[in-house]
Design a protein around this motif. Structure first.
Motif, PDB file in Angstrom:
ATOM      1  N   MET A   1       0.518  -1.309   0.268  1.00 20.25           N
ATOM      2  CA  MET A   1       0.093   0.177   0.307  1.00 20.25           C
ATOM      3  C   MET A   1       0.979   1.338  -0.316  1.00 20.25           C
ATOM      4  O   MET A   1       0.139   2.341  -0.934  1.00 20.25           O
TER       5      MET A   1
ATOM      6  N   THR B   1      -6.676  -0.597  -2.663  1.00 22.13           N
ATOM      7  CA  THR B   1      -5.069  -1.182  -3.642  1.00 22.13           C
ATOM      8  C   THR B   1      -5.853  -0.969  -4.872  1.00 22.13           C
ATOM      9  O   THR B   1      -5.178  -0.736  -6.106  1.00 22.13           O
TER      10      THR B   1
ATOM     11  N   LEU C   1      -4.362   5.130   0.849  1.00 22.67           N
ATOM     12  CA  LEU C   1      -3.948   3.887   1.127  1.00 22.67           C
ATOM     13  C   LEU C   1      -3.424   4.312   2.269  1.00 22.67           C
ATOM     14  O   LEU C   1      -2.681   3.651   3.022  1.00 22.67           O
TER      15      LEU C   1
END
Length: 355
Positions: free
Chosen positions: A94, A226, A268
């Motif tokens: 990530m 993701t 993220l």
């Protein structure tokens, strides 16, 4: 008609004729680089499952993972070591993707969430929530996301006039980063001692207390985010790398795409920060490593994700076993290594004249 595969200038090209023709192009070098990174990450993960106060052989680890191990081995390998190893891989991937997104936005090799303040913003938001509200995962995630978005707005506003890809943005981000670190220190001082200790441990960036029960939602949410970011932007990013004018001529809306890139990167970073605290420099190094190994000239999300997974998994393995009898926060290792990498990157880019 049957699908057929051929090579063209070092790429594998797949074409499947039919009512809905399908075609795709994959760089052989990029595929080989990603495969090598995945294999190395698997080896590091296996080492993480084997090593500890009680050491197990690879065969014992495999038996335990398949349900044929002893109860003691299941306790050590499955309940204690496996969640941490999986978290290191997922969170590292990530961070690699987030770093690639921010470097794409800024068109600057230093355009990492660590350097330009986004990670510090998420960290400050999380610490503020822990200090004044509570330490629940949903609360900390919300605080980290809010902090990251606030810093995003401030960086974009204060760097106006210098473009989103200039030295000004980096300088503004470094300044905000220093201010946010000072804010975190103030929060530690005004908080109750027990709460301050919890916030300080979280703020160091650690995988020591990771468990599927606590971190599982973050890993699932991060994996989904993701994949959504990677699949949703895989076609637009190569066009955006060509420049805004060219991208506009080819049907891409640069303003809208830039907003999506910022939001994707901040989400993220916020998820990673909420799950394990601020982990620095993985997002800076992973895109560079992945791009060099893959031989890519533009934004390469998959190589960045694979490199990020390997870097964080290796750093966490070093954090656990580099100092006998002491398990360090992984953030300490990434900062130590990342600081040297940042200096090297600064010197190299300065010689190129890109800074």
């Amino acid at each position: 008609m049957t699908p057929w595969l051929f090579t063209d200038r070092g790429d594998l090209v797949l074409r499947a004729p039919g009512r809905v023709p399908v075609s795709g192009r994959v760089s052989v070098r990029a595929a080989a680089a990603c495969a090598a990174l995945v294999a190395l990450t698997a080896a590091v993960t296996l080492a993480a499952l084997m090593l500890g106060k009680v050491t197990y052989s690879p065969a014992e680890v495999f038996r335990t993972l398949t349900g044929d191990g002893t109860r003691v081995a299941e306790l050590f390998v499955v309940r204690w070591r496996l969640p941490r190893a999986v978290a290191a891989v997922v969170l590292g991937a990530m961070l690699g993707v987030a770093g690639a997104l921010f470097q794409c936005i800024t068109r600057n090799p230093l355009g990492s969430p660590d350097v330009i303040g986004f990670t510090a913003g998420a960290s400050a938001g999380g610490v503020a929530v822990i200090t004044f509200v509570g330490s629940g995962f949903a609360l900390v995630t919300g605080g980290a996301l809010a902090g990251g978005l606030v810093v995003t707005v401030l960086v974009m506003l204060l760097s106006r006039g210098g473009g989103t890809a200039g030295f000004r943005l980096v300088i503004v981000g470094i300044g905000l980063n220093a201010m946010l670190v000072a804010l975190e220190t103030y929060l530690y001082l005004v908080a109750d001692s027990d709460i301050a200790q919890v916030a300080a441990v979280w703020g160091a960036g650690s995988l020591n207390a990771v468990s599927f029960a606590h971190t599982g939602p973050a890993l699932v949410a991060g994996t989904v985010a993701t994949l959504v970011v990677g699949v949703g932007l895989q076609r637009a990013l190569p066009l955006f790398d060509l420049g805004e004018d060219t991208a506009t001529a080819l049907g891409v809306r640069p303003g809208r795409l830039r907003l999506l890139l910022v939001l994707g990167g901040v989400v993220l970073v916020a998820i990673v920060t909420a799950a394990a605290g601020p982990i620095s420099f993985v997002a800076l190094a992973a895109p560079h490593v992945g791009r060099r190994l893959a031989g890519a000239s533009g934004t390469a999300l998959l190589p960045a994700a694979c490199a990020g997974a390997l870097i964080l998994a290796s750093a966490d393995l070093a954090a656990q076993h580099a100092v006998p009898g002491l398990s360090l926060p992984v953030g300490v290792v990434t900062v130590a290594i990342g600081g040297l990498y940042l200096l090297t990157l600064l010197v190299r880019e300065n010689r190129k004249g890109t800074l």
